[in-house]
Design an enzyme around this catalytic site. Sequence first.
Site, PDB file in Angstrom:
ATOM      1  N   CYS A 103      48.266  41.299  32.985  1.00  0.00           N
ATOM      2  CA  CYS A 103      47.026  41.021  32.790  1.00  0.00           C
ATOM      3  C   CYS A 103      46.810  42.182  31.541  1.00  0.00           C
ATOM      4  CB  CYS A 103      46.279  41.627  33.972  1.00  0.00           C
ATOM      5  SG  CYS A 103      44.341  41.899  33.652  1.00  0.00           S
ATOM      6  N   HIS A 145      42.374  33.985  37.964  1.00  0.00           N
ATOM      7  CA  HIS A 145      42.707  35.569  37.580  1.00  0.00           C
ATOM      8  C   HIS A 145      41.311  35.840  36.603  1.00  0.00           C
ATOM      9  CE1 HIS A 145      45.422  38.418  35.705  1.00  0.00           C
ATOM     10  NE2 HIS A 145      44.309  38.487  34.874  1.00  0.00           N
ATOM     11  N   GLU A 146      40.835  34.897  35.893  1.00  0.00           N
ATOM     12  CA  GLU A 146      39.733  35.450  35.178  1.00  0.00           C
ATOM     13  C   GLU A 146      38.359  35.537  35.805  1.00  0.00           C
ATOM     14  OE1 GLU A 146      40.823  36.721  32.419  1.00  0.00           O
ATOM     15  OE2 GLU A 146      42.597  35.472  32.110  1.00  0.00           O
ATOM     16  N   HIS A 149      38.156  38.747  37.793  1.00  0.00           N
ATOM     17  CA  HIS A 149      37.821  40.057  37.000  1.00  0.00           C
ATOM     18  C   HIS A 149      36.177  40.261  37.247  1.00  0.00           C
ATOM     19  CE1 HIS A 149      41.209  41.598  34.680  1.00  0.00           C
ATOM     20  NE2 HIS A 149      41.672  40.203  34.429  1.00  0.00           N
TER      21      HIS A 149
END
Length: 191
Positions: A103, A145-146, A149
């Site tokens: 990341c 993953h995004e 966030h």
Amino acid sequence: MTICNIHTTKDKAHKLCQASTVILEKDFNSIWLKDLANNLRDTMNQSKATGIAAPQIGVNRCVIAFGGRPSLNFPEFDEPFTILINPSYEILGKTQAQVWEHCLSMPGKRGYTLRANRIRYQGYDLGGQKISAETSGILAVLLQHEIDHLQGILFNEHVKNKTEFGDIAYFEQVLGKRHHIEDGLKVLAGE
Ligand code: NI
């Protein structure tokens, strides 16, 4: 072209662990939203990344970007550049994927994560048109993953074995290989 400063967990006042707020209908097509999308694209490309989320450039709003051109880190990742607003996903099936993630906001770190291998994702483009699709493998992992966030969640929370999270230099020394997402994804059959 605007390259933004990427916020990392080393920054004292980072807001990477905060939840982001959704984009309202009235803000679709707005200049500031287009500016945010351009900033995400430019900053992601400059970083040679395959994806980025708005909190990583200090904006706690529900916008992510991914794809766009062959990634230097992951040349087989061939997705058109996409801005996804208010993204969400549902997990399809029980098959899981293990992959070495990294990341921009945790520079120098790698972790072997366990994710859903197949998802249906949805969101909106800059004009408010709905985007919805099924995907699996690397793109499914990247989107998880995004989208994480936007909930203030970083990839280390998906590492099952604590010894499989740490400095890239350590893994290179001990395991003698690079630990990037392009090292491959191991699909674990579901029940
Ligand atoms: Ni990230």
